[in-house]
Design an enzyme around this catalytic site. Structure first.
Site, mmCIF file in Angstrom:
data_model
loop_
_atom_site.group_PDB
_atom_site.id
_atom_site.type_symbol
_atom_site.label_atom_id
_atom_site.label_comp_id
_atom_site.label_asym_id
_atom_site.label_seq_id
_atom_site.Cartn_x
_atom_site.Cartn_y
_atom_site.Cartn_z
ATOM 1 N N LYS A 116 48.100 45.799 38.109
ATOM 2 C CA LYS A 116 47.304 45.470 36.927
ATOM 3 C C LYS A 116 48.055 45.818 35.649
ATOM 4 O O LYS A 116 47.984 45.103 34.647
ATOM 5 C CB LYS A 116 45.971 46.207 36.984
ATOM 6 C CG LYS A 116 45.005 45.681 38.038
ATOM 7 C CD LYS A 116 43.687 46.444 37.981
ATOM 8 C CE LYS A 116 42.648 45.831 38.918
ATOM 9 N NZ LYS A 116 43.046 45.911 40.322
ATOM 10 N N GLU A 200 40.968 51.384 30.079
ATOM 11 C CA GLU A 200 40.676 50.399 29.048
ATOM 12 C C GLU A 200 39.245 50.574 28.552
ATOM 13 O O GLU A 200 38.416 51.215 29.209
ATOM 14 C CB GLU A 200 40.892 48.978 29.565
ATOM 15 C CG GLU A 200 40.037 48.582 30.738
ATOM 16 C CD GLU A 200 40.416 47.225 31.306
ATOM 17 O OE1 GLU A 200 41.590 46.838 31.172
ATOM 18 O OE2 GLU A 200 39.541 46.566 31.883
ATOM 19 N N HIS A 235 31.001 47.741 40.734
ATOM 20 C CA HIS A 235 32.161 46.894 40.457
ATOM 21 C C HIS A 235 32.491 45.948 41.605
ATOM 22 O O HIS A 235 33.563 45.355 41.631
ATOM 23 C CB HIS A 235 33.393 47.739 40.103
ATOM 24 C CG HIS A 235 33.137 48.727 39.009
ATOM 25 N ND1 HIS A 235 32.850 48.353 37.719
ATOM 26 C CD2 HIS A 235 33.083 50.091 39.027
ATOM 27 C CE1 HIS A 235 32.656 49.431 36.979
ATOM 28 N NE2 HIS A 235 32.783 50.487 37.746
ATOM 29 N N ARG A 292 45.611 35.609 45.934
ATOM 30 C CA ARG A 292 45.120 35.288 47.270
ATOM 31 C C ARG A 292 43.878 34.413 47.129
ATOM 32 O O ARG A 292 43.412 34.140 46.028
ATOM 33 C CB ARG A 292 44.748 36.563 48.031
ATOM 34 C CG ARG A 292 43.765 37.430 47.250
ATOM 35 C CD ARG A 292 43.323 38.641 48.034
ATOM 36 N NE ARG A 292 42.624 39.627 47.218
ATOM 37 C CZ ARG A 292 41.356 39.560 46.850
ATOM 38 N NH1 ARG A 292 40.624 38.518 47.190
ATOM 39 N NH2 ARG A 292 40.811 40.513 46.123
#
Length: 683
Positions: A116, A200, A235, A292
């Site tokens: 990421k 973040e 999440h 993917r």
């Protein structure tokens, strides 16, 4: 085209790939662990090879074993599915060295987007808007804490190599940062073998919009429009739909073109998903790229008339994309619900057990969109399990994906609600009732979407337990009485024997009895007992329920399906008996009633005594207290890991930890006492 491929995965995605391969005339090889010897994906493939014990690290994550099986069986290519090795660049390289085709993107593309942090740096260089945060290499805890303070709370911590909601924490206060960071890193190293994290700004009320992209080896790249995956818990996605509600054509094109640009920037080939976080005002920011196929790919297939697995196979073989961008139009609306073995009322804890009964809606097991000729099938089910299979603690507890299609969102919503009402599972806890409340709730049905939808609507989505209605008690009673009559008839030596009959015949007067059911609420250990008075009559029974007397007759019985008349009301439903448990499915609801059998002494409760026990099988990853330590109510004591998620065991009251029964790294059985604890009042 390939003659034979190996499917390096399990569950519904392995079954899904096998179905498409068979339709294309391609032979398939399954690999399986000892826990999956009788699994559905093993049965549907042409060949199957055992690769190791139940633990994924000793089986499905062993790339060398999988490659050896592919070579030994003559497979030309390996399809990794999703999860496990699907985004492992080293495995892709190893396949190439062995002369095998990896059905996925180049290893270089995975390395570029697999982290990421690296992906955000790449997007920053390409002027793609990013959420404010830190995604650098410095992983010092004090430095990251300072970065969290700089960004401003709430802050989102994410495992850099992560996905699927694993290794993510939302931190509301600076004083909670260090503990959340440690937990995040533990989960990240366990799930991905890498504890690097990024931080973040956590946006309020954002939507999660992702774009499906596809590229071939000839330089072509397209986007197959968007999916809205905003409805999430911890999440992890719960509901997905395509297209995204309220998406203007201009923004769709802008996000699609940005996704294609991101794919081209890393020389991408195959199926991929570029994920964006979007504000309610329409602005959007790059989050990550999943290199993917996604779990939610069926909704894209349903609205675009494509088979994305077939596309993967053709592109891996070197063919061009089957469709150009202008041929990829949107037809109708599709919604996917993930049916999980979990208990929403207990914090979505995974449920372990056997699927004793599994009735599914009338559906096809797999169908693609129609390509513009007619309409797709209204209901599709992708599943890797069958009735009688077990949901084990070793893998993801998904039972099935339920996908519906409609000409518009309104029709799709109605079909989803109906299909969920027809999905009946006995043997373990599921999220079906929760999903039905979610789909029918005001927020989702009106497309008031954001990633906090479940938390915002918790009052309606997690209602307090209600009394069991008379209709459910009547259906359970009818099923019990009918079963008694059937058993008596089978055991009787001759049909006219009045003493072997269960029809309640008496020489003088009527036979009266009381049947007791206990309703064990799923969210607590509270039980409420319902007593049903039964008077046997010539045709049927007279029930006494809640002070009322109502005649009960059975008009139709077909297996578990019942049609009865209670007073003036006609009732329909299904009753599945599992030991002393009567599972009543009626009106789209599921009731579990424990029959207090006076002869079998059933329903004897195991005294819990407030013991601190393991909520499921798992591993102890942290012990936060010592023998003799005094703790306060709510203090964290032990952290367990099960199914790749952490679960904190907290003190139920003020008291003293008398003895720790397990250490870090120990495997713990479901229900095992973790420590000896004395409440302050008893000390």
């Amino acid at each position: 085209m390939f003659k034979k491929i190996l499917i390096a995965n399990r569950g519904e995605i392995a079954c899904r790939v096998a179905a498409t391969a068979r339709r294309m005339g391609i032979k398939t090889v399954a690999v399986y662990s000892e826990a999956d010897a009788g699994a559905r994906h093993v049965a549907v493939c042409d060949e199957a090879v055992l690769i190791g014990p139940a633990a994924a690290r000793e089986s499905y994550l062993c790339g060398d074993k999988i490659i050896a099986v592919a070579l030994a069986t003559g497979a030309q290519a390996i399809h990794p599915g999703y999860g496990f090795l699907s985004e492992n660049a080293d495995f892709a390289d190893a396949c190439a060295l062995a002369g095998l085709v990896f059905i996925g993107p180049p290893a270089a593309s995975m390395r570029a987007m697999g982290s990421k942090s690296a992906a955000k740096t790449l997007m920053e260089q390409a002027d793609v808007p990013l959420v404010p945060g830190y995604h650098g290499e410095n992983q010092d805890a004090d430095f990251l804490h300072a970065e969290g303070d700089r960004i401003g709370y709430p802050v989102l911590l994410k495992a850099s190599a992560g996905g699927g909601g694993k290794g993510m924490r939302v931190i509301e206060r600076s004083e909670d940062f260090k503990a959340a960071l440690a937990s995040c890193k533990r989960e990240a190293i366990s799930s991905f073998g890498d504890d690097k994290v990024l931080a973040e700004k956590y946006l309020s009320r954002p939507r999660h919009i992702e774009i499906q992209v596809f590229a071939d080896t000839l330089g072509n790249c397209v986007y197959l429009h968007e999916r809205d995956c905003s409805v999430q818990r911890r999440h992890q996605k719960v509901l997905e739909e395509a297209p995204a509600p309220g998406m203007p054509a201009e923004r769709r094109a802008a996000m699609g073109e940005a996704a294609v640009a991101a794919a081209r920037a890393v020389g991408y080939v195959g199926a991929g998903t570029v994920e964006f976080i979007a504000n309610q005002d329409g602005s959007f920011y790059f989050m990550e790229m999943n290199t993917r196929l996604q779990v939610e790919h069926p909704v894209t297939e349903m609205i675009t008339g494509t088979d994305l697995v077939e596309w993967q196979l053709r592109i891996a073989f070197g063919e061009a994309l089957p469709k150009s961008q202008d041929q990829l139009t949107i037809h109708g609306h599709a919604i996917e619900a993930r049916i999980y073995a979990e208990n929403p009322e207990k914090g979505f804890l995974p449920s372990i057990g056997t699927l004793r009964h599994m009735d599914t809606p009338r559906a096809v097991s797999f169908v693609v969109g129609d390509g513009g000729h007619g309409q797709p099938a209204p209901v599709r089910i992708d599943s890797g399990v069958r009735e009688g299979d077990a949901i084990s603690p070793f893998y993801d507890p998904m039972i099935a994906k339920l996908i519906v299609w409609g000409v518009d969102r309104t029709q799709a919503l109605a079909r989803m609600a109906q299909a969920l009402a027809e999905f009946r599972i006995v043997g373990l806890a599921t999220n079906i009732a929760f999903l039905k409340r979610l789909v029918e709730g005001a927020a989702f049905s009106s497309a008031d979407l954001d990633t906090g939808l479940i938390e915002r609507n918790s009052e309606s989505l997690f209602p307090p337990a209600r009394a069991v209605p008379a209709a459910a008690l009547a259906l359970a009673t009818a099923a019990l009485l009918g079963a008694e009559q059937t058993q008596a008839a089978a055991a009787s030596t001759f049909a006219a024997d009045p003493f072997g009959s269960a029809h309640g015949w008496r020489l003088n007067g009527a036979w009266q009895r009381t049947i007791a059911f206990a309703d064990e609420f799923s969210a607590t250990t509270e039980q409420k007992t319902y007593r049903v008075g039964v008077t046997y009559q010539r045709h049927g029974w007279l029930l006494e329920l809640g002070g009322m007397q109502l005649p009960l007759t059975v008009s139709h019985a077909d297996g578990a399906e019942l049609s009865v008349t209670l007073g003036e009301a006609a009732l329909r439903g299904a009753v599945r008996r599992d030991g002393d448990s009567f599972h009543v499915f009626s009106g789209g609801r599921h009731f579990v009633l424990q029959y207090a059998d006076p002869l079998a002494h059933a329903g004897e409760a195991e005294a819990a005594g407030g013991r601190l026990t393991a909520p499921m099988p798992g591993k102890v990853v942290a012990v936060l207290v010592q023998n003799g330590q005094t703790v306060s109510k709510g203090d964290p004591l032990v952290i367990m890991e099960a199914m790749k998620m952490e679960h904190t065991i907290a003190a139920p009251a003020d008291g003293t930890v008398e003895e720790l029964l397990y250490q870090v790294g120990d495997q713990v059985a479901d229900g095992a006492p973790l420590l000896a604890f004395t409440p302050a009042a008893a000390a």
